[in-house]
Design a protein around this motif. Structure first.
Motif, PDB file in Angstrom:
ATOM      1  N   UNK A   1       0.789  -1.188   0.115  1.00  0.00           N
ATOM      2  CA  UNK A   1      -0.096   0.009  -0.019  1.00  0.00           C
ATOM      3  C   UNK A   1       0.854   1.353   0.044  1.00  0.00           C
ATOM      4  N   UNK A   2       1.698   1.214   0.954  1.00  0.00           N
ATOM      5  CA  UNK A   2       2.848   2.382   0.936  1.00  0.00           C
ATOM      6  C   UNK A   2       3.353   2.747  -0.328  1.00  0.00           C
ATOM      7  N   UNK A   3       4.017   1.886  -0.874  1.00  0.00           N
ATOM      8  CA  UNK A   3       4.721   1.946  -1.892  1.00  0.00           C
ATOM      9  C   UNK A   3       3.928   2.183  -3.064  1.00  0.00           C
ATOM     10  N   UNK A   4       2.712   1.893  -3.222  1.00  0.00           N
ATOM     11  CA  UNK A   4       1.809   2.339  -4.305  1.00  0.00           C
ATOM     12  C   UNK A   4       1.483   3.949  -4.067  1.00  0.00           C
TER      13      UNK A   4
ATOM     14  N   UNK B   1     -10.326 -13.445   4.584  1.00  0.00           N
ATOM     15  CA  UNK B   1      -9.522 -12.233   3.913  1.00  0.00           C
ATOM     16  C   UNK B   1      -8.257 -12.800   3.378  1.00  0.00           C
ATOM     17  N   UNK B   2      -7.489 -12.354   2.223  1.00  0.00           N
ATOM     18  CA  UNK B   2      -6.412 -12.959   1.886  1.00  0.00           C
ATOM     19  C   UNK B   2      -5.559 -11.936   1.312  1.00  0.00           C
TER      20      UNK B   2
ATOM     21  N   UNK C   1     -12.430  -9.603  -5.642  1.00  0.00           N
ATOM     22  CA  UNK C   1     -10.956  -8.796  -6.006  1.00  0.00           C
ATOM     23  C   UNK C   1     -11.048  -7.607  -6.496  1.00  0.00           C
ATOM     24  N   UNK C   2     -10.512  -6.499  -5.897  1.00  0.00           N
ATOM     25  CA  UNK C   2     -10.834  -5.172  -6.281  1.00  0.00           C
ATOM     26  C   UNK C   2      -9.101  -4.578  -6.566  1.00  0.00           C
TER      27      UNK C   2
ATOM     28  N   UNK D   1      -6.860  -4.268  -2.962  1.00  0.00           N
ATOM     29  CA  UNK D   1      -7.266  -4.518  -1.670  1.00  0.00           C
ATOM     30  C   UNK D   1      -6.981  -6.095  -1.409  1.00  0.00           C
ATOM     31  N   UNK D   2      -7.286  -6.288  -0.247  1.00  0.00           N
ATOM     32  CA  UNK D   2      -7.260  -7.630   0.323  1.00  0.00           C
ATOM     33  C   UNK D   2      -8.421  -8.371  -0.399  1.00  0.00           C
TER      34      UNK D   2
END
Ligand code: SAM
Length: 307
Positions: A32-35, A180-181, A231-232, A250-251
């Motif tokens: 998340x942070x890298x994106x 959640x995966x 899947x999003x 997302x997860x």
């Protein structure tokens, strides 16, 4: 909104309300942070004006300010407002970032801005109010400053699902619960269909608040259909100069089906569900209907996904 909750109560349920002690999960989520880091670095330039809706600890506002932007960081949870103000001061960015304690659906910046960052993203755009908050911001902003909108980060979200065989077996104990995966390849479960796209949100255009599917899906292999995997994929920014984009998935969310259905490769399965953006996982579960498309309608089965 949950039918039994007032607006005030709803803002206190988990998902809308994320306590301070959950924020380390987001700060430590390197994918998340890298994106967001890459997207912000690619879009934000010195001298720009930026709003962050739902600023939390202030991390994304900090990344924008570090690129030279003046930032309004809007957060409605007072505990987080205090955490963000303190952190921004101790990082030396208090002259660049103003932390505003306000509901983001009501906030209008004091002057036009170049970009808006908003990370209230949950799989399926469920649980958090990303879609509503950006929609309200756009309406308020255009009423004050005219039609031209700032750039939105993320730029788009793509909503997909697939049929799945999933064991729901935990330490030898079988129990049907939402799972959640991590959004990475080779997760547990046998994919029984290709990904089906059921929604697309482009944040600077008008978009639907209601999502759903009512159509057949063809099984890509044989197995025991026991779940649907949602899947999003979010596109945080598209860099047209460098011809690349900064995606963040997302997860994955897996919702169980009460009665697994054996299906054959090539067989059609009728799938139905619908929900409003920001609603609970349960409100989606309750609408899911699955039936095998078989030639003799008298023996058609219609199991429902567990709530
Ligand atoms: C998923 S967290 C992201 C926090 C931070 N932007 C980050 O990336 O670490 C979403 C944040 O939005 C805040 N939030 C949710 N709804 C809001 C609203 N209507 N107005 C302002 N803040 C809101 C929550 O309190 C939470 O801090």
């Amino acid at each position: 909104m949950h039918p039994k909750l007032s607006l005030d109560q709803e803002s206190n349920i988990l998902g809308q309300f994320i306590p301070v002690h959950y924020h380390y999960n987001m700060l430590l989520d390197e994918q998340r942070m890298e994106a967001f880091r890459n997207a912000i670095q690619s879009v934000i330039r010195s001298g720009m004006r930026v709003v962050e809706l739902g600023g939390g600890t202030g991390i994304l506002s900090f990344l924008a300010a570090r690129c030279g932007a003046k930032v309004w960081c809007v957060e409605r949870n007072i505990e987080l407002v205090e955490v963000a103000r303190k952190a921004i001061r101790s990082n030396g960015f208090e002259s660049m970032i103003t932390v505003v304690h306000e509901d983001a659906t009501e906030f209008i910046p004091p002057e036009p801005v170049d970009a808006v960052i908003c990370e209230m993203l949950h799989v399926g755009l469920l649980r958090e109010k990303q879609a509503q908050v950006i929609d309200a911001f756009k309406k308020n902003y255009q009423a004050r400053f005219g039609d031209r909108l700032p750039r939105f980060l993320p730029e788009a979200s793509l909503l997909t699902f697939q049929l799945l065989e999933y064991p729901f077996l935990f330490s030898g104990y079988q129990v049907q619960v939402p799972v959640f995966q991590q959004p990475t390849p080779n997760q547990v479960g046998i994919e029984l269909s290709e990904l089906q796209t059921y929604g697309q949100v482009i944040y600077d255009e008008s978009y639907p608040m209601q999502f759903g599917w009512s159509d057949k899906v063809t099984a890509s292999q044989s197995g025991h259909l026991s779940a649907i995997r949602f899947i999003t994929q979010n596109l945080i920014a598209i860099d047209t100069e460098k011809q690349c984009s900064y995606p963040w998935p997302n997860q994955f969310l897996i919702l169980p089906i009460e009665e697994p259905i054996p299906i054959e490769e090539g067989q059609e399965v009728a799938v139905e569900f619908c929900y409003r953006a920001g609603e609970s996982l349960q409100s989606l579960s309750e609408t899911i209907r699955i039936s095998k498309q078989i030639h003799n309608p008298s023996i058609q089965s219609t199991p429902r996904v567990a709530a």
